[in-house]
Design an enzyme around this catalytic site. Structure first.
Site, PDB file in Angstrom:
ATOM      1  N   TRP A   1       0.886  -1.119  -0.060  1.00  0.00           N
ATOM      2  CA  TRP A   1      -0.149  -0.062   0.072  1.00  0.00           C
ATOM      3  C   TRP A   1       0.857   1.012  -0.179  1.00  0.00           C
ATOM      4  O   TRP A   1       0.698   2.145  -0.852  1.00  0.00           O
ATOM      5  CB  TRP A   1      -0.975   0.051   1.519  1.00  0.00           C
ATOM      6  CG  TRP A   1      -2.122   1.050   1.228  1.00  0.00           C
ATOM      7  CD1 TRP A   1      -2.497   1.768   0.082  1.00  0.00           C
ATOM      8  CD2 TRP A   1      -2.780   1.286   2.178  1.00  0.00           C
ATOM      9  NE1 TRP A   1      -3.586   2.488   0.625  1.00  0.00           N
ATOM     10  CE2 TRP A   1      -3.869   2.131   1.947  1.00  0.00           C
ATOM     11  CE3 TRP A   1      -3.008   0.743   3.644  1.00  0.00           C
ATOM     12  CZ2 TRP A   1      -4.752   2.757   2.751  1.00  0.00           C
ATOM     13  CZ3 TRP A   1      -3.872   1.211   4.575  1.00  0.00           C
ATOM     14  CH2 TRP A   1      -4.846   2.322   4.004  1.00  0.00           C
TER      15      TRP A   1
ATOM     16  N   HIS B   1      12.641  -5.397   3.916  1.00  0.00           N
ATOM     17  CA  HIS B   1      12.108  -5.760   5.293  1.00  0.00           C
ATOM     18  C   HIS B   1      13.142  -5.878   6.112  1.00  0.00           C
ATOM     19  O   HIS B   1      12.839  -6.680   7.423  1.00  0.00           O
ATOM     20  CB  HIS B   1      11.314  -7.139   5.066  1.00  0.00           C
ATOM     21  CG  HIS B   1      10.113  -7.332   4.406  1.00  0.00           C
ATOM     22  ND1 HIS B   1       9.037  -6.072   4.328  1.00  0.00           N
ATOM     23  CD2 HIS B   1       9.682  -8.013   3.399  1.00  0.00           C
ATOM     24  CE1 HIS B   1       8.151  -6.700   3.670  1.00  0.00           C
ATOM     25  NE2 HIS B   1       8.206  -7.717   3.106  1.00  0.00           N
TER      26      HIS B   1
ATOM     27  N   GLY C   1      -7.680  -6.113   4.620  1.00  0.00           N
ATOM     28  CA  GLY C   1      -7.455  -4.801   4.589  1.00  0.00           C
ATOM     29  C   GLY C   1      -8.119  -4.117   5.824  1.00  0.00           C
ATOM     30  O   GLY C   1      -8.639  -3.069   5.739  1.00  0.00           O
TER      31      GLY C   1
HETATM   32  P1  A3P Z   1      -4.703  -8.074   5.463  1.00  0.00           P
HETATM   33  O1  A3P Z   1      -3.934  -9.592   5.260  1.00  0.00           O
HETATM   34  O2  A3P Z   1      -4.903  -8.096   6.925  1.00  0.00           O
HETATM   35  O3  A3P Z   1      -5.872  -7.979   4.545  1.00  0.00           O
HETATM   36  P2  A3P Z   1       2.133  -6.127   2.862  1.00  0.00           P
HETATM   37  O4  A3P Z   1       1.974  -5.392   1.664  1.00  0.00           O
HETATM   38  O5  A3P Z   1       3.047  -5.394   3.853  1.00  0.00           O
HETATM   39  O6  A3P Z   1       2.364  -7.458   2.686  1.00  0.00           O
HETATM   40  O7  A3P Z   1       0.745  -6.122   3.636  1.00  0.00           O
HETATM   41  C1  A3P Z   1      -0.422  -6.906   3.347  1.00  0.00           C
HETATM   42  C2  A3P Z   1      -1.640  -6.205   4.108  1.00  0.00           C
HETATM   43  O8  A3P Z   1      -1.863  -4.943   3.816  1.00  0.00           O
HETATM   44  C3  A3P Z   1      -2.984  -7.322   3.985  1.00  0.00           C
HETATM   45  O9  A3P Z   1      -3.626  -7.348   5.132  1.00  0.00           O
HETATM   46  C4  A3P Z   1      -3.499  -6.579   2.834  1.00  0.00           C
HETATM   47  O10 A3P Z   1      -4.989  -6.949   2.631  1.00  0.00           O
HETATM   48  C5  A3P Z   1      -3.335  -4.682   3.107  1.00  0.00           C
HETATM   49  N1  A3P Z   1      -3.449  -3.958   2.113  1.00  0.00           N
HETATM   50  C6  A3P Z   1      -2.835  -4.008   0.618  1.00  0.00           C
HETATM   51  N2  A3P Z   1      -3.326  -2.957   0.091  1.00  0.00           N
HETATM   52  C7  A3P Z   1      -4.171  -2.248   0.855  1.00  0.00           C
HETATM   53  C8  A3P Z   1      -4.884  -1.025   0.708  1.00  0.00           C
HETATM   54  N3  A3P Z   1      -4.899  -0.404  -0.491  1.00  0.00           N
HETATM   55  N4  A3P Z   1      -5.654  -0.719   1.724  1.00  0.00           N
HETATM   56  C9  A3P Z   1      -5.652  -1.440   2.885  1.00  0.00           C
HETATM   57  N5  A3P Z   1      -4.904  -2.407   3.321  1.00  0.00           N
HETATM   58  C10 A3P Z   1      -4.307  -3.002   2.200  1.00  0.00           C
END
Ligand code: A3P
Length: 298
Positions: free
Chosen positions: A53, A101, A251
């Site tokens: 995000w 990371h 999310g």
């Molecule tokens: P969840 O698994 O709780 O839904 P990363 O990118 O660090 O791997 O994080 C992934 C998490 O961010 C996931 O959480 C994903 O759904 C959430 N995410 C990705 N894009 C998003 C957005 N545009 N708005 C809100 N949450 C988002």
């Protein structure tokens, strides 16, 4: 008290550091030795804390609101340093956009480069990380793993990219430095437009102008929204077996309550307190702490 583990994810281990299977050891070694350029922009997160995000928000700010073109993927324009290694990153156009990371002690530093950190509460991070680990069979071979098994690995710091708390504390300590911006996933959820402006101000120059423009800001917000990113899944991730949760999954804040037991909530609270000394980072999510305390007494 921990429960006996039935199943553990598999990892590639390099110098004691766990990575997803298939991440080349050479990429990790060369990534750590990368010498940052002064215009570099890093997005620094523990896994599952809102990396993608924030990457897309930064990308959209730098591109002045222009979304990724058809056929482009964020992974290519904003690569993962310790996966692809230094050479691949050096080949990027400036400003280089770099995902990592790594905890602070391993992240290549340069005073003029910018480091945007996103942290997420450990409860939701653990749940999101569990689904991620279950879903990426070729990286973890954990398709039939349970949350209980994953939880034991997470709380022991025996997962890829190391201990959640080490990462959190290492970056949180730097949040006063002028080349570090530290925000939370929950802040992004509460008011993403405010965070977009904050990131623009932190990056400065043209980025500040872009995020100061209400039209461009609205565009960046819409393009990086959960629904928009969910529609474009293939840009962020691939190869998920049928039946596994999507990469852009739920999310939300608070999904942890549907996975944790009261005892697990207590143990993670205790670990959080101990590993932060009950200071600084421990106070980032007061509502989550209060909820976890109440939940742990159920
Ligand atoms: P969840 O698994 O709780 O839904 P990363 O990118 O660090 O791997 O994080 C992934 C998490 O961010 C996931 O959480 C994903 O759904 C959430 N995410 C990705 N894009 C998003 C957005 N545009 N708005 C809100 N949450 C988002």
């Amino acid at each position: 008290m921990s429960t006996p583990l039935k199943r553990r994810p598999s990892y590639t281990v390099h110098d004691g550091f766990r990575m997803p299977m298939g991440f080349p050891v050479q990429g990790f070694a060369s990534g750590l030795g990368y010498r940052p350029h002064s215009s570099d922009i890093f997005v620094c997160t523990y896994p599952k804390c809102g990396t993608t995000w924030m990457q897309y928000i930064v990308y959209l700010i730098v591109s002045k609101g222009k979304p990724l073109a058809a056929g482009e993927s964020l992974t290519d324009v904003f690569p993962h340093l310790e996966e692809v290694g230094a050479e691949a990153v050096e080949a990027l156009p400036e400003p280089r956009l770099i995902k990592t990371h790594l905890p602070y002690r391993l992240t290549p530093q340069r005073h003029e480069a910018k480091y945007v950190c996103v942290a997420r509460n450990p409860f939701d991070c653990a749940v999101s990380f569990f689904h991620h680990t279950r879903g990426f069979v070729r990286h973890y071979d954990f398709a039939d793993g349970t949350f209980d098994d994953f939880f034991e690995c997470f709380i022991a710091g025996e997962v890829d990219f190391g201990d959640y708390f080490e990462h959190l504390v290492s970056w949180y300590r730097r949040n006063e430095e002028d080349n570090v911006l530290f925000v939370t996933y929950e802040d992004m959820q509460a008011d993403v437009e405010r965070i977009i402006v904050e990131v623009g101000g932190f990056l400065g120059g043209a980025a500040r102008a872009v995020t100061g423009d209400p039209r461009l800001r609205g565009l960046i917000r819409a393009e990086s929204s959960f629904d928009s990113m969910r529609r474009e899944q293939r840009r962020w991730s691939s190869e998920r077996p049928a039946g596994m949760p999507d990469f852009v999954r739920k999310g939300v804040v608070g999904d942890w309550k549907s996975h944790f037991s009261a005892q697990q909530a207590r143990r993670l609270l205790d670990a959080f307190f101990e590993k932060t000394g009950g200071e600084g980072a421990y106070h980032l999510w007061p509502e989550v702490i209060a909820e976890a305390l109440a939940f742990s007494r159920t």
